[in-house]
Write a protein that holds these residues in place. Structure first.
Motif, PDB file in Angstrom:
ATOM      1  N   VAL A   5       0.839  -1.202   0.000  1.00  0.00           N
ATOM      2  CA  VAL A   5       0.000   0.000   0.000  1.00  0.00           C
ATOM      3  C   VAL A   5       0.874   1.252   0.000  1.00  0.00           C
ATOM      4  O   VAL A   5       0.603   2.231  -0.701  1.00  0.00           O
ATOM      5  N   LEU A   6       1.988   1.196   0.765  1.00  0.00           N
ATOM      6  CA  LEU A   6       2.878   2.362   0.838  1.00  0.00           C
ATOM      7  C   LEU A   6       3.535   2.679  -0.509  1.00  0.00           C
ATOM      8  O   LEU A   6       3.828   3.816  -0.824  1.00  0.00           O
ATOM      9  N   GLU A   7       3.755   1.604  -1.296  1.00  0.00           N
ATOM     10  CA  GLU A   7       4.289   1.850  -2.650  1.00  0.00           C
ATOM     11  C   GLU A   7       3.361   2.775  -3.406  1.00  0.00           C
ATOM     12  O   GLU A   7       3.786   3.696  -4.109  1.00  0.00           O
ATOM     13  N   GLU A  60       6.553   6.347   9.878  1.00  0.00           N
ATOM     14  CA  GLU A  60       7.589   7.215  10.435  1.00  0.00           C
ATOM     15  C   GLU A  60       8.861   7.144   9.579  1.00  0.00           C
ATOM     16  O   GLU A  60       9.527   8.137   9.342  1.00  0.00           O
ATOM     17  N   ALA A  61       9.146   5.912   9.123  1.00  0.00           N
ATOM     18  CA  ALA A  61      10.376   5.735   8.344  1.00  0.00           C
ATOM     19  C   ALA A  61      10.192   6.092   6.873  1.00  0.00           C
ATOM     20  O   ALA A  61      11.162   6.164   6.117  1.00  0.00           O
ATOM     21  N   LEU A  62       8.971   6.310   6.486  1.00  0.00           N
ATOM     22  CA  LEU A  62       8.675   6.567   5.066  1.00  0.00           C
ATOM     23  C   LEU A  62       9.350   7.857   4.588  1.00  0.00           C
ATOM     24  O   LEU A  62       9.303   8.866   5.279  1.00  0.00           O
ATOM     25  N   PRO A  63       9.995   7.835   3.407  1.00  0.00           N
ATOM     26  CA  PRO A  63      10.665   9.061   2.943  1.00  0.00           C
ATOM     27  C   PRO A  63       9.690  10.092   2.374  1.00  0.00           C
ATOM     28  O   PRO A  63      10.114  11.150   1.937  1.00  0.00           O
ATOM     29  N   ILE A  64       8.397   9.777   2.335  1.00  0.00           N
ATOM     30  CA  ILE A  64       7.467  10.777   1.818  1.00  0.00           C
ATOM     31  C   ILE A  64       6.689  11.394   2.974  1.00  0.00           C
ATOM     32  O   ILE A  64       6.422  10.737   3.974  1.00  0.00           O
ATOM     33  N   PRO A  65       6.339  12.690   2.878  1.00  0.00           N
ATOM     34  CA  PRO A  65       5.605  13.351   3.951  1.00  0.00           C
ATOM     35  C   PRO A  65       4.207  12.753   4.110  1.00  0.00           C
ATOM     36  O   PRO A  65       3.504  12.581   3.118  1.00  0.00           O
ATOM     37  N   ILE A 109      -4.692   2.525  10.343  1.00  0.00           N
ATOM     38  CA  ILE A 109      -3.751   3.531  10.766  1.00  0.00           C
ATOM     39  C   ILE A 109      -4.437   4.614  11.572  1.00  0.00           C
ATOM     40  O   ILE A 109      -3.859   5.244  12.449  1.00  0.00           O
ATOM     41  N   ALA A 110      -5.685   4.835  11.267  1.00  0.00           N
ATOM     42  CA  ALA A 110      -6.391   5.917  11.935  1.00  0.00           C
ATOM     43  C   ALA A 110      -6.880   5.511  13.316  1.00  0.00           C
ATOM     44  O   ALA A 110      -7.165   6.344  14.158  1.00  0.00           O
ATOM     45  N   VAL A 143       2.968  -2.007  12.776  1.00  0.00           N
ATOM     46  CA  VAL A 143       3.862  -2.069  11.605  1.00  0.00           C
ATOM     47  C   VAL A 143       3.647  -0.840  10.736  1.00  0.00           C
ATOM     48  O   VAL A 143       4.583  -0.147  10.328  1.00  0.00           O
ATOM     49  N   ALA A 144       2.392  -0.539  10.524  1.00  0.00           N
ATOM     50  CA  ALA A 144       2.065   0.583   9.642  1.00  0.00           C
ATOM     51  C   ALA A 144       2.612   1.875  10.200  1.00  0.00           C
ATOM     52  O   ALA A 144       3.212   2.680   9.480  1.00  0.00           O
ATOM     53  N   GLN A 145       2.458   2.081  11.516  1.00  0.00           N
ATOM     54  CA  GLN A 145       2.931   3.334  12.110  1.00  0.00           C
ATOM     55  C   GLN A 145       4.450   3.461  12.047  1.00  0.00           C
ATOM     56  O   GLN A 145       4.982   4.524  11.767  1.00  0.00           O
TER      57      GLN A 145
END
Ligand code: ADP
Length: 738
Positions: free
Chosen positions: A15-17, A90-95, A49-50, A84-86
């Motif tokens: 999903v993050l992709e 946090e580590a995701l390079p996108i805002p 996530i919410a 895992v999602a959270q």
């Protein structure tokens, strides 16, 4: 192929992709999943996530309050997925950020913090209007998207250009999805921002370059292409107007073409630019670009002192400007300038793109210039070959004829076809020997140009045709490629030359014959004449008293006639001797010649009481005896043809006339009528009777012959009754002549 088992973490990563900007189809293809499945995962992910971490754990006996029917196992799995999602977020390079239903920020990841340069903790509770305080239009656009989501919950995505911490404008792709609260109502939204600036700009650059390439390929000249080029840049990037400048005479520059998007005020500003040629030092903006070959950016044109047109531009509602050089290597061929209505910060990408476009246009201009020159030179060549009576030919590296223009057959009547593919020396030439050809071949092998190489060939009607060819070697990339040149039909000239030579030879022969004849005749005539003279005298002495007065008178006529004939013969001899008995020409003093002439004329000078004046006289290459004779004849005539009632004045002049000396003998005598100016130089031509003035009429003829032999000219200027001036020229002694 066994189906892959998907754990929550893997699903979240997939999903993050998508949140990072990869398209749905690409993701599905890569992981071999169905779009519906992917959408389900995404929905799950966003819902999870919410959900607050503190959600109560469901009791074993009953179902969850939040999610009715959820078993403990399911809940545990879901809590794990949430963690895992959270962590991933946090580590995701996108805002990524969260917003409550009232629009207030709940939190964001580290990438968001870096992207906007805002402390995420202090920003909690703040709104999008505070994030984009300097760009209210951006805040409004985000706000509108949120409103839409609140009305119709679900997911949305949209593109927007937003200013970030360093003031630069970034293109963003915004993903937003609503999430529900414990009560099942929409509690807020999660947003992810994918920076698509690079992609966007690559697309824009490609679009601009594509459009410009098309325009240039369809245009014949820079002036035809330029409005389209300016439009392509302005329209793609949202700039208001543009113009092209080119260097003009004496270091000035001129606005050539302009483009604007149908705004009459801006158009009027551009028209004012177009009207004038700017002198160097008058306008800083374009001058800087042309001078340095570097682009220039002006954020606020009204504040830029050195930009002379800045005030007018500002009045037309323009704020920022940038200009780029049109270049070909180090050469600056011109500049493009652009204006924007809004304040624009210097944009490195745009500057770089501009430089690339400037180079592209520079190449185009160089190419069209080269093409124009080629067209011109082809047109010149066509006129030249069309108008000239010469023909044009080409040879390959082996000196074989490869081309012959049609003028050849027109001029010579010779069909060039049999000559094509052959060398010049493969065909015989009537005038050339084997060694002539060897010399010519050697010259070609040395790749030297050659001029007026003459060949006599057999023509179609059996008559010979004379050709004269000149050629020069052709080199391409320093490699010898053959020869090209011109040819002329010189048959007429050759024939005329032959006729002329024959005539000249005939003339020289008859002239020599004539001289010989004159000399022999006059020499041999003297002998019988002497006999007539002496026997008439004898007759008179012995029989004088026996003759009557008539007979004595007749005898007197005979003696007189014989004397005159003797004089004529002597004159003729003297005349012919000028040509046959002359001495070799060498440097002699003209003064000495004049002095000798005056000595010879002494008695005449004394009796006439002449007043002689003279200029300084040079040395010339001459025959001193003949020059003496020349002066003697001219001054003698001045004495003879003086006025009886006026003292005689004679002046001998000398004047420098470039390559030659101009001498003159002037008198104040009786003068000569214009109609006789030429005749008096002929043999035995006189204007008076012997009773008036003695003489035979040979004097000036001898003068002319002497001057001719010295390669000069002689003529007379005279006003009848006022005196005469005889003028003759003699060449100067050349350097190295002794
Ligand atoms: P000649 O003196 O024997 O007559 P020239 O050949 O010397 O022969 O001159 C030809 C004619 O040119 C002269 O008969 C005369 O009429 C005219 N002429 C020559 N020199 C002068 C002069 N200085 N003034 C006037 N007439 C001249």
């Amino acid at each position: 192929m066994p189906l892959r088992q998907w754990d929550p973490a893997s699903k979240a990563k997939v999903v993050l992709e998508g949140l990072k900007g990869r398209s749905e189809t690409a993701i599905c293809k890569r992981h071999r999943i169905k779009p519906a499945e992917y959408r389900r995962w995404r929905k799950q992910f966003l819902a999870n996530i919410a959900r607050p971490l503190e959600s109560p754990r469901p009791s074993r006996s009953g179902g969850s309050r939040l999610l009715p029917g959820m078993s403990t196992k399911v809940w545990e799995e879901s809590a794990k997925a949430l963690r895992v999602a959270q962590e991933l977020i946090e580590a995701l390079p996108i805002p990524v950020f969260f917003k409550a239903r009232d629009g207030k920020h709940l939190g964001a990841n580290r990438a968001w913090e870096t992207y906007f340069g805002v402390n995420r903790n202090t920003f909690i509770g703040k709104t999008v209007e505070q994030l984009f305080a300097h760009a209210p239009e951006v805040a409004a656009r985000h706000r509108a998207a949120d409103e839409d989501l609140w009305r119709n919950p679900g997911t949305r995505s949209y593109e927007l250009a937003v200013p970030v911490h360093d003031g630069s404008l970034r293109h963003t792709l915004n993903y937003k999805a609503t999430f529900a609260g414990a009560d099942g109502k929409i509690a807020g939204l999660i947003g992810a921002i994918v920076d698509i600036t690079e992609r966007k700009r690559a697309e824009q650059r490609q679009a601009i370059e594509h459009r410009i390439t098309r325009i240039l390929s369809e245009s014949e000249s820079a002036s035809a292409a330029m409005p389209g080029v300016l439009a392509a840049i302005c329209e793609t990037l949202g700039w208001a107007c543009g113009a092209r400048w080119s260097p003009a005479n004496a270091g000035g520059f001129r606005c050539e073409e302009t483009w604007s998007a149908g705004d009459s005020v801006v158009a009027a500003f551009l028209a004012a630019s177009r009207g004038t040629t700017y002198q160097p030092g008058q306008a800083g903006f374009i001058r800087r670009v042309l001078g340095t070959g570097e682009p220039v950016w002006i954020v606020d044109i009204a504040a830029e002192e050195s930009f002379l047109r800045g005030k007018q531009a500002a009045k037309a509602g323009l704020r920022s400007a940038f200009a780029l050089p049109i270049r070909l290597g180090d050469q600056v061929l011109g500049a493009l300038e652009f204006f924007h209505r809004d304040s624009q910060q210097p944009d490195q990408w745009l500057l770089e793109t501009g430089v690339a476009i400037g180079l592209q246009i520079g190449h185009f201009m160089a190419r069209t210039q080269a093409e124009r020159e080629l067209r011109q030179s082809e047109a010149r060549f066509r006129s030249l070959t069309g108008l000239s009576s010469d023909w044009y030919w080409e040879q390959d590296e082996e000196f074989r004829l490869t081309f012959m223009s049609s003028r050849f057959v027109e001029r010579t009547g010779i069909d060039p076809a049999p000559y094509i593919g052959r060398r010049r020396w493969d065909e015989p030439a009537l005038n050339l020997t084997e060694s002539d050809w060897t010399r010519h071949k050697a010259q070609l092998e040395r790749h030297e140009p050659f001029f007026d190489f003459e060949m006599e060939r057999e023509g179609p009607d059996g008559n010979s045709v004379w050709l004269s060819v000149s050629g020069e070697p052709v080199f391409e990339d320093r490699k010898f490629r053959g020869y090209r040149g011109v040819g002329t039909d010189i048959t007429d000239r050759k024939r005329a030359q032959a006729v002329l030579r024959a005539a000249y030879e005939e003339l020289a022969r008859s002239n020599a014959e004539l001289q010989q004849f004159a000399y022999v005749a006059s020499h041999d005539l003297q002998e019988p004449l002497r006999m007539i003279g002496s026997y008439t005298q004898l007759l008179e002495r012995r029989y004088g008293d026996k003759l009557d007065s008539d007979a004595r008178e007749f005898m007197g006529f005979i003696v007189d006639g014989a004397t005159r004939m003797k004089q004529l013969i002597e004159d003729l001899l003297a005349y012919s001797r000028v040509g046959t008995r002359g001495k070799e020409l060498r440097p002699v003093s003209v003064q000495a010649a004049l002095d000798r002439a005056l000595v010879n004329l002494r008695s005449g000078l004394e009796s006439s009481g002449v007043d002689i004046t003279q200029d300084a006289l040079p040395e010339v290459n001459g025959d001193d005896t003949q020059l003496t004779q020349l002066f003697q004849n001219l001054i003698g005539n001045a004495i003879k043809f003086r006025k009886k009632d006026e003292p005689l004045r004679v002046h001998v002049g000398a004047e420098d006339a470039g390559d030659e000396w101009r001498f003159s003998v002037s008198d104040n005598g009786i003068g000569i009528e214009r109609q006789y100016f030429e005749r008096i130089f002929m043999v035995f031509q006189r204007l008076h009777t012997r009773d008036e003035y003695p003489g035979t009429g040979i004097g000036l003829a001898i003068c002319k012959k002497v001057v001719d032999r010295h390669r000069g000219r002689i003529w007379v200027e005279s006003a009848h009754g006022k005196g005469s001036t005889f003028i003759f020229t003699l060449p100067k002694i050349q350097k190295g002549q002794t």
